[in-house]
Design a protein around this motif. Structure first.
Motif, short mmCIF file in Angstrom:
data_model
loop_
_atom_site.label_atom_id
_atom_site.label_comp_id
_atom_site.label_asym_id
_atom_site.label_seq_id
_atom_site.Cartn_x
_atom_site.Cartn_y
_atom_site.Cartn_z
N GLU A 240 0.84 -1.21 0.00
CA GLU A 240 0.00 0.00 0.00
C GLU A 240 0.87 1.25 0.00
N SER A 241 1.94 1.23 0.80
CA SER A 241 2.86 2.35 0.83
C SER A 241 3.57 2.52 -0.51
N VAL A 242 3.91 1.43 -1.14
CA VAL A 242 4.53 1.49 -2.48
C VAL A 242 3.60 2.21 -3.45
N ARG A 243 2.33 1.81 -3.45
CA ARG A 243 1.37 2.42 -4.37
C ARG A 243 1.21 3.92 -4.12
N GLU A 244 1.27 4.31 -2.84
CA GLU A 244 1.15 5.73 -2.52
C GLU A 244 2.31 6.54 -3.07
N HIS A 245 3.47 5.91 -3.16
CA HIS A 245 4.65 6.60 -3.67
C HIS A 245 4.73 6.59 -5.19
N ARG A 289 5.22 -24.52 2.66
CA ARG A 289 5.60 -23.77 1.46
C ARG A 289 4.89 -22.42 1.41
N ILE A 290 3.65 -22.39 1.85
CA ILE A 290 2.93 -21.11 1.89
C ILE A 290 3.58 -20.17 2.89
N ARG A 291 3.93 -20.68 4.05
CA ARG A 291 4.60 -19.85 5.07
C ARG A 291 5.91 -19.28 4.52
N ILE A 292 6.68 -20.10 3.81
CA ILE A 292 7.93 -19.63 3.21
C ILE A 292 7.65 -18.59 2.15
N GLY A 293 6.67 -18.85 1.29
CA GLY A 293 6.34 -17.92 0.22
C GLY A 293 5.88 -16.57 0.75
N LEU A 294 5.09 -16.58 1.82
CA LEU A 294 4.63 -15.33 2.41
C LEU A 294 5.79 -14.54 3.02
N ALA A 295 6.70 -15.24 3.67
CA ALA A 295 7.87 -14.56 4.25
C ALA A 295 8.72 -13.91 3.17
N GLU A 296 8.91 -14.60 2.08
CA GLU A 296 9.68 -14.04 0.97
C GLU A 296 8.97 -12.83 0.37
N ALA A 297 7.64 -12.89 0.30
CA ALA A 297 6.87 -11.76 -0.23
C ALA A 297 7.00 -10.54 0.67
N ALA A 298 6.99 -10.76 1.99
CA ALA A 298 7.13 -9.64 2.93
C ALA A 298 8.48 -8.95 2.76
N ALA A 299 9.54 -9.75 2.65
CA ALA A 299 10.87 -9.17 2.47
C ALA A 299 10.95 -8.36 1.17
N ALA A 300 10.38 -8.92 0.11
CA ALA A 300 10.41 -8.24 -1.19
C ALA A 300 9.58 -6.96 -1.15
N ALA A 301 8.43 -6.99 -0.47
CA ALA A 301 7.55 -5.82 -0.41
C ALA A 301 8.21 -4.67 0.34
N VAL A 302 8.85 -4.98 1.47
CA VAL A 302 9.51 -3.93 2.23
C VAL A 302 10.70 -3.36 1.45
N GLN A 303 11.42 -4.21 0.74
CA GLN A 303 12.52 -3.75 -0.10
C GLN A 303 12.00 -2.83 -1.21
N LEU A 304 10.86 -3.20 -1.79
CA LEU A 304 10.26 -2.38 -2.84
C LEU A 304 9.78 -1.05 -2.26
N GLU A 305 9.26 -1.07 -1.04
CA GLU A 305 8.84 0.17 -0.39
C GLU A 305 10.02 1.12 -0.23
N GLN A 307 12.67 1.27 -2.19
CA GLN A 307 12.99 1.80 -3.51
C GLN A 307 11.98 2.86 -3.95
N ALA A 308 10.71 2.61 -3.65
CA ALA A 308 9.68 3.56 -4.05
C ALA A 308 9.76 4.85 -3.25
N SER A 309 10.18 4.75 -1.98
CA SER A 309 10.28 5.92 -1.12
C SER A 309 11.52 6.74 -1.42
N GLY A 310 12.58 6.07 -1.85
CA GLY A 310 13.83 6.76 -2.10
C GLY A 310 14.50 7.21 -0.82
N GLY A 311 15.28 8.27 -0.91
CA GLY A 311 16.05 8.76 0.22
C GLY A 311 15.19 9.19 1.39
N LYS A 312 13.93 9.53 1.13
CA LYS A 312 13.05 9.98 2.20
C LYS A 312 12.91 8.90 3.28
#
Length: 352
Positions: A240-245, A289-305, A307-312
């Motif tokens: 959601e934060s990514v989309r806002e940025h 496998r679902i638990r692993i997949g969700l954990a990987e998604a969380a890490a990727a989402a925060v990393q993308l956040e 990048q989307a936020s930048g230096g801020k």
């Protein structure tokens, strides 16, 4: 949809809950006042009805505001689930009312037990038979929702010459000692501590199940499903934060955000399906496998956040919420069962 009063409280205190600046004793009453612990509990047992899927949705909603509060919620709701699935109806009748209204904290001390179930480690509490129950000795190294003052903790307990049992142990038993809160990187207001057992006398009335090897596989889908809800809520909030940025629809990150959102929806659908049709009882690897997949998604989402936020995001003034989610996401891979433990179990099953 969360109660607006609770949503505001969680947003106002999310940082304090994570860093330990907000009183840990305040979390349970806030969640209970919104009726969250009754979700998925049959009406005839004092709840508001629904299924464990509804409880998962509620934990995910809370996690979008504060993973610390969701962690406490998970511990309380998982303990409630243990009672709902226990043949000891009398114990449930004794405890459920106070668990639902938040006056009693339920601590899910079965993390060690879940590792025991997979052959990862031995049980850490031992029972010696007494006249009407057992005397308990040992230690639980990491237990959440040990609310100072009054709690009840679930534990799987080894006993010589018989199957391990699962019991609930109230905090007022002589010989049971709670450590100071563990100094965590985040989630500090979660009442997470260690427990020591020194000749703790436990009557048979506190038994959850005679055979841990039979009971634990039955409660594991709910244990992990409710746990997955924390990750789901965190990931949704980061996206959601990514989309806002991403105000520019042509942003190079738009495609990655959509891919992660689609993957999250697919994992959630698989989780719900497996819980509905009880497939995880006989095919736990699917849930792992679902638990692993969700954990990987969380890490990727925060990393993308980031990048989307930048230096801020790296400025304290603007990036506090992101920094908290970064710390929260670091917890996801290590909460028991950790991703390493799950992958080891999948590898073992593959070889077998």
């Amino acid at each position: 949809m969360l109660d607006p009063t609770l949503s505001r409280w969680l947003d106002e205190h999310a940082e304090g809950l994570d860093l330990g600046h907000t009183d840990p004793q305040s979390v349970l009453p806030q969640l209970a006042a919104a009726g969250l612990f009754a979700i998925g509990v049959p009406e005839e047992r004092g709840g508001s009805g629904g299924t464990v899927l509804d409880a998962i949705d509620a934990i995910a909603d809370v996690a979008g505001h504060s993973l610390t509060a969701a962690f406490v919620f998970w511990g309380q709701r998982a303990f409630i689930e243990y009672l709902l699935q226990s043949p000891n109806r009398e114990l449930g009748d004794l405890l459920l009312g106070e668990l639902l209204d938040g006056s009693l904290a339920g601590a899910t001390g079965l993390s060690n037990a879940m590792k025991f179930l997979s052959g990862i480690e031995s049980l850490q509490v031992n029972a010696t038979p007494t006249g009407d129950g057992w005397s308990l000795d040992g230690r639980l190294h990491w237990v959440t929702n040990l609310r100072k003052g009054r709690f009840v903790v679930a534990a799987a307990i080894e006993r010589e010459g018989a199957a391990p049992l699962v019991a609930a142990i109230p905090s007022d038993r002589a010989g049971l000692t709670r450590s100071d809160d563990l100094q965590l990187l985040g989630l500090q207001s979660s009442n997470t501590a260690a427990l020591d057992f020194a000749a703790v006398e436990l009557p048979r009335a506190w038994l959850l199940h005679e055979d841990a090897r039979h009971y634990l596989p039955r409660v594991r889908p709910a244990f992990l499903g409710l746990q997955c809800a924390m990750t789901i809520g965190l990931t949704r909030k980061a996206l959601e934060s990514v989309r806002e940025h991403l105000s520019d629809r042509r942003s190079v990150l738009r495609e990655e955000e959509q891919r992660l959102a689609d993957e999250l929806d697919e994992q959630v659908a698989r989780l719900r399906e497996g819980l509905l049709d009880s497939a995880f009882l006989t095919e736990p690897a699917r849930l792992f496998r679902i638990r692993i997949g969700l954990a990987e998604a969380a890490a990727a989402a925060v990393q993308l956040e980031l990048q989307a936020s930048g230096g801020k995001a790296y400025l304290t003034e603007h990036g506090a919420a992101f920094a908290r989610r970064w710390r929260e996401s670091a917890f996801v891979p290590i909460v028991t069962p950790s991703l390493v433990q799950l992958r080891a179990e999948l590898q073992k099953q593959a070889k077998a």
